[in-house]
Design a protein around this motif. Structure first.
Motif, PDB file in Angstrom:
ATOM      1  N   LEU A  56       0.814  -1.218   0.000  1.00  0.00           N
ATOM      2  CA  LEU A  56       0.000   0.000   0.000  1.00  0.00           C
ATOM      3  C   LEU A  56       0.847   1.266   0.000  1.00  0.00           C
ATOM      4  N   THR A  57       1.927   1.262   0.771  1.00  0.00           N
ATOM      5  CA  THR A  57       2.750   2.466   0.912  1.00  0.00           C
ATOM      6  C   THR A  57       3.915   2.440  -0.068  1.00  0.00           C
ATOM      7  N   ASN A  58       4.519   3.604  -0.251  1.00  0.00           N
ATOM      8  CA  ASN A  58       5.677   3.709  -1.126  1.00  0.00           C
ATOM      9  C   ASN A  58       6.886   3.070  -0.460  1.00  0.00           C
ATOM     10  N   SER A  59       7.780   2.566  -1.281  1.00  0.00           N
ATOM     11  CA  SER A  59       9.051   2.044  -0.784  1.00  0.00           C
ATOM     12  C   SER A  59      10.168   2.931  -1.333  1.00  0.00           C
ATOM     13  N   ALA A  60      11.387   2.570  -1.036  1.00  0.00           N
ATOM     14  CA  ALA A  60      12.529   3.346  -1.534  1.00  0.00           C
ATOM     15  C   ALA A  60      12.613   3.302  -3.061  1.00  0.00           C
ATOM     16  N   ASP A  61      12.085   2.221  -3.673  1.00  0.00           N
ATOM     17  CA  ASP A  61      12.230   2.034  -5.119  1.00  0.00           C
ATOM     18  C   ASP A  61      10.942   2.135  -5.923  1.00  0.00           C
ATOM     19  N   ASN A  62       9.787   1.987  -5.265  1.00  0.00           N
ATOM     20  CA  ASN A  62       8.528   1.909  -6.010  1.00  0.00           C
ATOM     21  C   ASN A  62       7.404   2.659  -5.310  1.00  0.00           C
ATOM     22  N   PRO A 115       7.501   9.671  -1.551  1.00  0.00           N
ATOM     23  CA  PRO A 115       7.716   8.967  -2.824  1.00  0.00           C
ATOM     24  C   PRO A 115       9.127   8.395  -2.887  1.00  0.00           C
ATOM     25  N   PRO A 116       9.311   7.417  -3.755  1.00  0.00           N
ATOM     26  CA  PRO A 116      10.662   6.870  -3.922  1.00  0.00           C
ATOM     27  C   PRO A 116      11.624   7.949  -4.427  1.00  0.00           C
ATOM     28  N   ALA A 117      12.872   7.758  -4.120  1.00  0.00           N
ATOM     29  CA  ALA A 117      13.889   8.695  -4.602  1.00  0.00           C
ATOM     30  C   ALA A 117      13.939   8.647  -6.124  1.00  0.00           C
ATOM     31  N   LEU A 118      14.335   9.754  -6.705  1.00  0.00           N
ATOM     32  CA  LEU A 118      14.520   9.773  -8.155  1.00  0.00           C
ATOM     33  C   LEU A 118      15.686   8.854  -8.515  1.00  0.00           C
ATOM     34  N   LEU A 155      19.142   3.413 -21.515  1.00  0.00           N
ATOM     35  CA  LEU A 155      19.700   2.065 -21.494  1.00  0.00           C
ATOM     36  C   LEU A 155      19.706   1.448 -20.093  1.00  0.00           C
ATOM     37  N   ASP A 156      19.511   2.239 -19.075  1.00  0.00           N
ATOM     38  CA  ASP A 156      19.560   1.748 -17.702  1.00  0.00           C
ATOM     39  C   ASP A 156      18.142   1.459 -17.208  1.00  0.00           C
ATOM     40  N   PRO A 157      17.852   0.217 -16.786  1.00  0.00           N
ATOM     41  CA  PRO A 157      16.506  -0.116 -16.304  1.00  0.00           C
ATOM     42  C   PRO A 157      16.080   0.721 -15.090  1.00  0.00           C
ATOM     43  N   GLU A 158      17.050   1.254 -14.346  1.00  0.00           N
ATOM     44  CA  GLU A 158      16.700   2.087 -13.191  1.00  0.00           C
ATOM     45  C   GLU A 158      15.998   3.369 -13.637  1.00  0.00           C
ATOM     46  N   ALA A 159      16.247   3.819 -14.847  1.00  0.00           N
ATOM     47  CA  ALA A 159      15.618   5.041 -15.357  1.00  0.00           C
ATOM     48  C   ALA A 159      14.152   4.831 -15.724  1.00  0.00           C
ATOM     49  N   ARG A 178       7.697   2.062 -14.961  1.00  0.00           N
ATOM     50  CA  ARG A 178       7.566   0.765 -14.285  1.00  0.00           C
ATOM     51  C   ARG A 178       7.148   0.956 -12.822  1.00  0.00           C
ATOM     52  N   ARG A 179       7.706   1.995 -12.177  1.00  0.00           N
ATOM     53  CA  ARG A 179       7.413   2.218 -10.755  1.00  0.00           C
ATOM     54  C   ARG A 179       5.979   2.680 -10.537  1.00  0.00           C
ATOM     55  N   MET A 180       5.371   3.299 -11.551  1.00  0.00           N
ATOM     56  CA  MET A 180       4.002   3.804 -11.403  1.00  0.00           C
ATOM     57  C   MET A 180       2.983   2.871 -12.027  1.00  0.00           C
ATOM     58  N   ALA A 181       3.441   1.855 -12.754  1.00  0.00           N
ATOM     59  CA  ALA A 181       2.510   0.975 -13.483  1.00  0.00           C
ATOM     60  C   ALA A 181       2.327  -0.402 -12.855  1.00  0.00           C
ATOM     61  N   ARG A 182       3.162  -0.790 -11.946  1.00  0.00           N
ATOM     62  CA  ARG A 182       3.026  -2.148 -11.395  1.00  0.00           C
ATOM     63  C   ARG A 182       1.890  -2.253 -10.416  1.00  0.00           C
TER      64      ARG A 182
END
Length: 182
Positions: free
Chosen positions: A3-9, A75-78, A170-174, A178-182
């Motif tokens: 339910l809550t935000n994490s460091a990555d998502n 929110p997760p860090a940029l 090229l970096d999946p972290e960018a 994905r972080r807003m769609a899962r």
């Protein structure tokens, strides 16, 4: 399901608020374009304007919920791979969204009151905040229209940036989508 935000998502609540607000704002913009072209005698005009106002109030309430949730669940860090420019633009656009999500519906509410019309939330009358003043109603109308266009243009830029990060970086972290769609 988190339910809550994490460091990555983003968590479920943040994602739900994000997409609900996006749909409401896009819908209100489309209906706004449609309804301003209606003839004064159109029998559906009053109903459409009433629904537009009601959903505009829902956006204001949604903004309050979003800001409260933002305070409760950071929110997760940029992504670290973002350049300083990308980070700065992301923060600027985020706060511009919040500002416009307040200014656009509030100016619509003010425009209605100043033009001598009430605002209701799905049939429940809301307080009249401004006395009738047609000169100020025109100014509020301009703020409402220009703000709406700026909000939609920012939304398009926001969506294109998310797609750019997903498809071209090229970096999946960018991949912020994905972080807003899962």
């Amino acid at each position: 399901m988190q339910l809550t935000n994490s460091a990555d998502n983003y968590g479920l609540v943040s994602r739900a608020l994000h997409w609900l607000m996006a749909l409401l704002i896009i819908g209100l913009f489309a209906v706004g374009l449609y309804m301003t072209g209606l003839e004064d005698e159109d029998p559906s005009r009053g109903t459409i304007y009433g629904l537009h106002k009601s959903f505009g109030v829902v956006v204001m309430l949604g903004l309050v919920l979003r800001l409260a949730w933002l305070a409760a669940s950071r929110p997760p860090a940029l992504p670290r791979v973002f350049s300083p420019l990308e980070k700065g633009l992301t923060i600027l656009v985020r706060w511009a969204f919040y500002l416009l999500m307040a200014v656009v519906p509030f100016s619509g509410y003010a425009m209605s009151n100043l033009a001598g019309h009430s605002v209701a939330l799905f049939g429940v009358s809301l307080p009249t905040l401004f006395a009738e003043n047609h000169g100020l109603a025109e100014i509020a109308g301009e703020v409402h229209e220009i703000g709406s266009w700026v909000l939609i243009i920012l939304a398009v830029i926001h969506a294109l940036a998310a797609i750019k990060h997903r498809v071209f970086d090229l970096d999946p972290e960018a991949d912020v989508l994905r972080r807003m769609a899962r």
